[in-house]
Design a protein around this motif. Structure first.
Motif, PDB file in Angstrom:
ATOM      1  N   GLU A 158       0.839  -1.214   0.000  1.00  0.00           N
ATOM      2  CA  GLU A 158       0.000   0.000   0.000  1.00  0.00           C
ATOM      3  C   GLU A 158       0.870   1.258   0.000  1.00  0.00           C
ATOM      4  OE1 GLU A 158      -4.042  -0.768   2.462  1.00  0.00           O
ATOM      5  OE2 GLU A 158      -2.213  -1.178   3.554  1.00  0.00           O
ATOM      6  N   VAL A 159       1.935   1.226   0.791  1.00  0.00           N
ATOM      7  CA  VAL A 159       2.821   2.404   0.860  1.00  0.00           C
ATOM      8  C   VAL A 159       3.420   2.645  -0.531  1.00  0.00           C
ATOM      9  CG1 VAL A 159       4.913   3.380   1.888  1.00  0.00           C
ATOM     10  CG2 VAL A 159       3.359   2.013   3.303  1.00  0.00           C
ATOM     11  N   THR A 192       0.857   3.979  -3.046  1.00  0.00           N
ATOM     12  CA  THR A 192       0.540   5.406  -2.806  1.00  0.00           C
ATOM     13  C   THR A 192       1.696   6.270  -3.303  1.00  0.00           C
ATOM     14  OG1 THR A 192      -0.509   4.603  -0.782  1.00  0.00           O
ATOM     15  CG2 THR A 192      -0.461   6.972  -1.067  1.00  0.00           C
ATOM     16  N   LYS A 193       2.905   5.773  -3.098  1.00  0.00           N
ATOM     17  CA  LYS A 193       4.105   6.508  -3.543  1.00  0.00           C
ATOM     18  C   LYS A 193       4.138   6.592  -5.078  1.00  0.00           C
ATOM     19  CE  LYS A 193       8.404   8.077  -2.922  1.00  0.00           C
ATOM     20  NZ  LYS A 193       8.761   9.309  -2.288  1.00  0.00           N
ATOM     21  N   VAL A 239       7.505  10.068   2.652  1.00  0.00           N
ATOM     22  CA  VAL A 239       6.792   9.028   3.414  1.00  0.00           C
ATOM     23  C   VAL A 239       7.190   9.134   4.883  1.00  0.00           C
ATOM     24  CG1 VAL A 239       6.392   6.547   3.705  1.00  0.00           C
ATOM     25  CG2 VAL A 239       6.743   7.492   1.399  1.00  0.00           C
ATOM     26  N   ILE A 295       3.003  11.198   2.543  1.00  0.00           N
ATOM     27  CA  ILE A 295       2.261   9.947   2.715  1.00  0.00           C
ATOM     28  C   ILE A 295       2.427   9.564   4.182  1.00  0.00           C
ATOM     29  CG2 ILE A 295       2.176   7.486   2.100  1.00  0.00           C
ATOM     30  CD1 ILE A 295       3.240   8.444  -0.722  1.00  0.00           C
ATOM     31  N   ALA A 327       2.048   6.941   7.159  1.00  0.00           N
ATOM     32  CA  ALA A 327       1.874   5.542   7.566  1.00  0.00           C
ATOM     33  C   ALA A 327       1.727   5.482   9.083  1.00  0.00           C
ATOM     34  CB  ALA A 327       3.047   4.703   7.075  1.00  0.00           C
ATOM     35  N   ALA A 350      -1.381   6.195   3.992  1.00  0.00           N
ATOM     36  CA  ALA A 350      -0.803   5.026   3.321  1.00  0.00           C
ATOM     37  C   ALA A 350      -1.859   3.927   3.239  1.00  0.00           C
ATOM     38  CB  ALA A 350       0.421   4.537   4.092  1.00  0.00           C
ATOM     39  N   SER A 351      -2.710   3.843   4.258  1.00  0.00           N
ATOM     40  CA  SER A 351      -3.773   2.839   4.256  1.00  0.00           C
ATOM     41  C   SER A 351      -4.985   3.377   5.002  1.00  0.00           C
ATOM     42  CB  SER A 351      -3.294   1.555   4.930  1.00  0.00           C
ATOM     43  OG  SER A 351      -4.396   0.699   5.116  1.00  0.00           O
TER      44      SER A 351
END
Ligand code: 13P
Ligand code: SF4
Length: 304
Positions: free
Chosen positions: A181-182, A185-186, A194, A230, A232, A253-254
């Motif tokens: 997911e990270v 998104t990146k 991040v 982002i 997390a 991120a999620s």
């Protein structure tokens, strides 16, 4: 409706000389209502120094317990008695006593996300904001038992190079965030920085640009020249990140990173808490005084 509730809360707060403290993962309307919003470290300091008679703690039980330990003369209220932290419950005092017997030469550091009984069995307490500095300050060559979060413990071990015995606890909310997911998104936001919380699993820590406590994330975002981030960690922090940086963009991120316990606090429950003075959080005096010693040692060595 909520305006009416907020007005009633403000009236009662003044009558009772109360202060409302909220963690960065609280629902947006609770963060907006609070007198102080912060991470575990900031909230501990605020609880220890407030002049109020009543602390309404909008967070989870170990945080309210910490406030009660640091301010034994104050009334500490948790608006929802079932707002617990599963990670804090992953080690008991009995399990820690057994672990200490297996490593009698080790110093014990517990993450603030732990019960009062576990803090009482520890030499030092730490938060994600000062864990590295605290462990680095301990006498060289001493083995260190770190409980209960294996991910934060691993992060500290890597940063400090210390010999650490880790307990296999973890945060069920942070481990829901996956590295896939990270990275996805990146890919959508290639210029984004991040920021990850060290409660995330190791593979996420490996791809993150910054590993920070929630308070440090807020500070970093304000000071950074970057426009896109982002995040997390638990999604609640995005409320304040956006509020403090209206010209910057923040992406979770999620969306699955929601702590169900943090979200149990509502405006109505804060009102009922002040109306009925519930739920009072108290800690046995003997346990509180031993737990306070480990918290005091942490507060003494705070990074500037
Ligand atoms: P901090 O806000 O101290 O970074 O802690 C995160 C957390 O999970 C608290 O439960
Ligand atoms: Fe506990 Fe994780 Fe929720 Fe923090 S986010 S209170 S560590 S379950």
């Amino acid at each position: 409706m909520s305006l009416e509730v907020i007005e009633k809360i403000q009236r009662l707060k003044a009558q009772r000389n109360a202060v409302i403290l909220a963690h960065n993962y609280q629902p947006g309307e609770i963060q907006d209502l609070a007198d102080y919003v912060g991470d575990s470290l900031g909230l501990s300091i605020e609880a220890a120094t407030t002049k109020a008679d009543v602390i309404v703690f909008c967070g989870v039980k170990f945080m309210a317990e910490t406030a009660a330990i640091l301010s034994p003369d104050k009334t500490v209220l948790l608006p929802e008695i079932h707002a617990g932290c599963p990670m804090a419950d992953m080690i008991s005092a009995e399990e820690l006593i057994k672990l200490k017997a297996e490593h009698p030469e080790a110093l014990v550091v517990c993450y603030v996300n732990s019960t009062a009984e576990v803090k009482a069995e520890s030499d030092y307490c730490c938060t994600s904001g000062n864990a590295v500095d605290l462990v680095a300050s301990l006498p060289a060559g001493r083995k260190i038992i770190f409980v209960p979060d294996k991910n934060l413990g691993q992060f500290v071990a890597v940063r400090t190079g210390r010999d650490m015995v880790l307990w296999p606890g973890y945060c069920p909310t942070h481990v829901r965030i996956t590295v896939e997911e990270v990275l996805a998104t990146k890919e959508k936001h290639p210029d984004a920085v991040v920021m990850a919380h060290p409660e995330c699993s190791m593979d996420i820590c490996d791809v993150a640009d910054e590993l920070l406590s929630t308070g440090q994330m807020l500070k970093f975002a304000r000071a950074s020249d970057a426009r896109t981030f982002i995040i997390a960690t638990e999604v609640g922090i995005i409320h304040t990140l956006k509020k403090q940086n209206p010209d910057k963009e923040f992406y979770a991120a999620s969306e699955k990173a929601v702590c169900p316990n943090m979200k149990k606090i509502t405006l109505e429950k804060v009102l009922w808490s002040l109306e009925d003075m519930k739920y009072k959080i108290t800690v046995d005096q003997e346990i509180a005084s031993r737990a306070k010693a480990s918290l005091d040692r942490m507060i003494e060595i705070l990074p500037a």
